[in-house]
Design a protein around this motif. Sequence first.
Motif, mmCIF file in Angstrom:
data_model
loop_
_atom_site.group_PDB
_atom_site.id
_atom_site.type_symbol
_atom_site.label_atom_id
_atom_site.label_comp_id
_atom_site.label_asym_id
_atom_site.label_seq_id
_atom_site.Cartn_x
_atom_site.Cartn_y
_atom_site.Cartn_z
ATOM 1 N N VAL A 136 28.413 43.546 42.281
ATOM 2 C CA VAL A 136 28.038 42.609 41.229
ATOM 3 C C VAL A 136 28.903 42.893 40.010
ATOM 4 N N VAL A 137 29.530 41.845 39.491
ATOM 5 C CA VAL A 137 30.316 41.930 38.266
ATOM 6 C C VAL A 137 29.569 41.136 37.201
ATOM 7 N N GLY A 184 29.850 39.463 33.880
ATOM 8 C CA GLY A 184 30.909 38.999 32.997
ATOM 9 C C GLY A 184 31.896 38.157 33.783
ATOM 10 N N ARG A 185 32.353 37.063 33.168
ATOM 11 C CA ARG A 185 33.236 36.143 33.889
ATOM 12 C C ARG A 185 34.480 35.795 33.086
ATOM 13 N N SER A 186 34.952 36.734 32.263
ATOM 14 C CA SER A 186 36.158 36.481 31.472
ATOM 15 C C SER A 186 37.379 36.439 32.373
ATOM 16 N N ASN A 187 38.425 35.776 31.886
ATOM 17 C CA ASN A 187 39.691 35.734 32.625
ATOM 18 C C ASN A 187 40.397 37.080 32.616
ATOM 19 N N ILE A 188 40.057 37.923 31.654
ATOM 20 C CA ILE A 188 40.749 39.204 31.502
ATOM 21 C C ILE A 188 40.137 40.293 32.376
ATOM 22 N N VAL A 189 38.807 40.291 32.518
ATOM 23 C CA VAL A 189 38.148 41.349 33.288
ATOM 24 C C VAL A 189 37.302 40.787 34.424
ATOM 25 N N GLY A 190 36.302 39.971 34.116
ATOM 26 C CA GLY A 190 35.317 39.596 35.113
ATOM 27 C C GLY A 190 35.880 38.907 36.338
ATOM 28 N N PRO A 243 39.167 38.527 37.480
ATOM 29 C CA PRO A 243 40.072 39.318 38.326
ATOM 30 C C PRO A 243 39.389 40.506 38.992
ATOM 31 N N MET A 244 38.377 41.078 38.327
ATOM 32 C CA MET A 244 37.642 42.185 38.957
ATOM 33 C C MET A 244 36.970 41.704 40.233
ATOM 34 N N ALA A 245 36.354 40.537 40.172
ATOM 35 C CA ALA A 245 35.706 39.984 41.358
ATOM 36 C C ALA A 245 36.714 39.758 42.484
ATOM 37 N N LEU A 270 37.696 42.995 44.178
ATOM 38 C CA LEU A 270 36.653 43.488 45.071
ATOM 39 C C LEU A 270 36.589 42.659 46.347
ATOM 40 N N VAL A 271 36.812 41.343 46.236
ATOM 41 C CA VAL A 271 36.904 40.500 47.436
ATOM 42 C C VAL A 271 38.055 40.978 48.321
ATOM 43 N N SER A 272 39.179 41.338 47.683
ATOM 44 C CA SER A 272 40.346 41.802 48.447
ATOM 45 C C SER A 272 40.055 43.102 49.193
ATOM 46 N N GLN A 273 39.026 43.846 48.732
ATOM 47 C CA GLN A 273 38.616 45.083 49.406
ATOM 48 C C GLN A 273 37.481 44.833 50.403
ATOM 49 N N ASN A 274 37.215 43.552 50.694
ATOM 50 C CA ASN A 274 36.206 43.148 51.672
ATOM 51 C C ASN A 274 34.775 43.425 51.226
ATOM 52 N N CYS A 275 34.558 43.400 49.904
ATOM 53 C CA CYS A 275 33.200 43.447 49.378
ATOM 54 C C CYS A 275 32.590 42.042 49.405
ATOM 55 N N THR A 276 31.264 41.992 49.363
ATOM 56 C CA THR A 276 30.545 40.747 49.131
ATOM 57 C C THR A 276 30.215 40.715 47.646
ATOM 58 N N VAL A 277 30.761 39.734 46.918
ATOM 59 C CA VAL A 277 30.797 39.805 45.465
ATOM 60 C C VAL A 277 29.962 38.700 44.820
ATOM 61 N N THR A 278 29.181 39.090 43.818
ATOM 62 C CA THR A 278 28.459 38.157 42.966
ATOM 63 C C THR A 278 28.969 38.311 41.535
ATOM 64 N N ILE A 279 29.328 37.192 40.901
ATOM 65 C CA ILE A 279 29.666 37.206 39.476
ATOM 66 C C ILE A 279 28.424 36.755 38.708
ATOM 67 N N ALA A 280 27.898 37.652 37.891
ATOM 68 C CA ALA A 280 26.729 37.338 37.073
ATOM 69 C C ALA A 280 27.163 37.115 35.633
#
Length: 300
Positions: A162-163, A165-171, A173-175, A178-188
């Motif tokens: 879970v990330v 924050g949804r900014s273009n600078i952190v949130g 790209p962080m998501a 994590l997707v690239s590492q095969n995580c299941t990702v939620t942006i909150a």
Amino acid sequence: MSATIIDGKAYAAGLRGRVADAVAALAANGMVPGLAVVLVGEDPASHVYVKNKARQTVEVGMRSFEHRLPASVTETEVLDLVSRLNADPAVDGILVQLPLPLQIDTQKIIEAIDPAKDVDGFHPINAGRLMTGVRGFVSCTPLGCLLLIRSVQPNLAGLDAVVIGRSNIVGKPMAQLLVSQNCTVTIAHSKTRDLKDVCRRADILVAAVGRPEMVRGDWIKPGAIVIDVGINRIPNPDAGEGRTRLIGDVAYGEAAQVASAITPVPGGVGPMTIACLLRNTLEAACLRRGLPMPALDAAA
């Protein structure tokens, strides 16, 4: 449970050391990477960041080019400077320090930077490359977060992340990282319903909202990895009148009793940002010269 403290300061020092070794090898063959930083105005925090970036750039053996412009500078003048830096063969990486004055369109400046020199990873082309899994430059803070996560858990496949924050600078790209590492990702974010319950599902929780200690201990899944990107300066009357201290977006003392690993503030994510900027600049220098990128991302 008492969490392992993820020492970003130590990891960043190790990464800078590996960058310095790679830069020395390039310099021995007459190739010295160069990083240009553009600072507009008199924002005190920006001046501190730029000073630290310049110092660490020189410490790893790179060339540092600083361009300081007055707050009254026009957008055209900044664009002209970026154009000159794009064409300068001595410059491998370009960073325009944000925020910019109101008379300047920040997105227009970002898009003017040559994507091959966009070591901040903000250009839409690099953002698109991250989205589609193509090699490009990744924003330094989320890249640093990923390296710290993998220093305590190398294999992230299948984990729930879970990330906040949804900014273009952190949130965002962080998501994607994590997707690239095969995580299941939620942006909150601020509109997320039942945010506490969403966070409690996370094996990896990244907080990047800029709200002091918003994430409490009972938001944390037992055994989760917690990455606190927040840097909030609050009054510290115990240290004297007018004094302040830094805290994160996570209530550290509470979270550390539940998590398996956690980054402190300060000393966690913060030091990684400049270290990853130098890593990206080295990569830009190698790509421009058709050279392989050295392996740098070992665990601390």
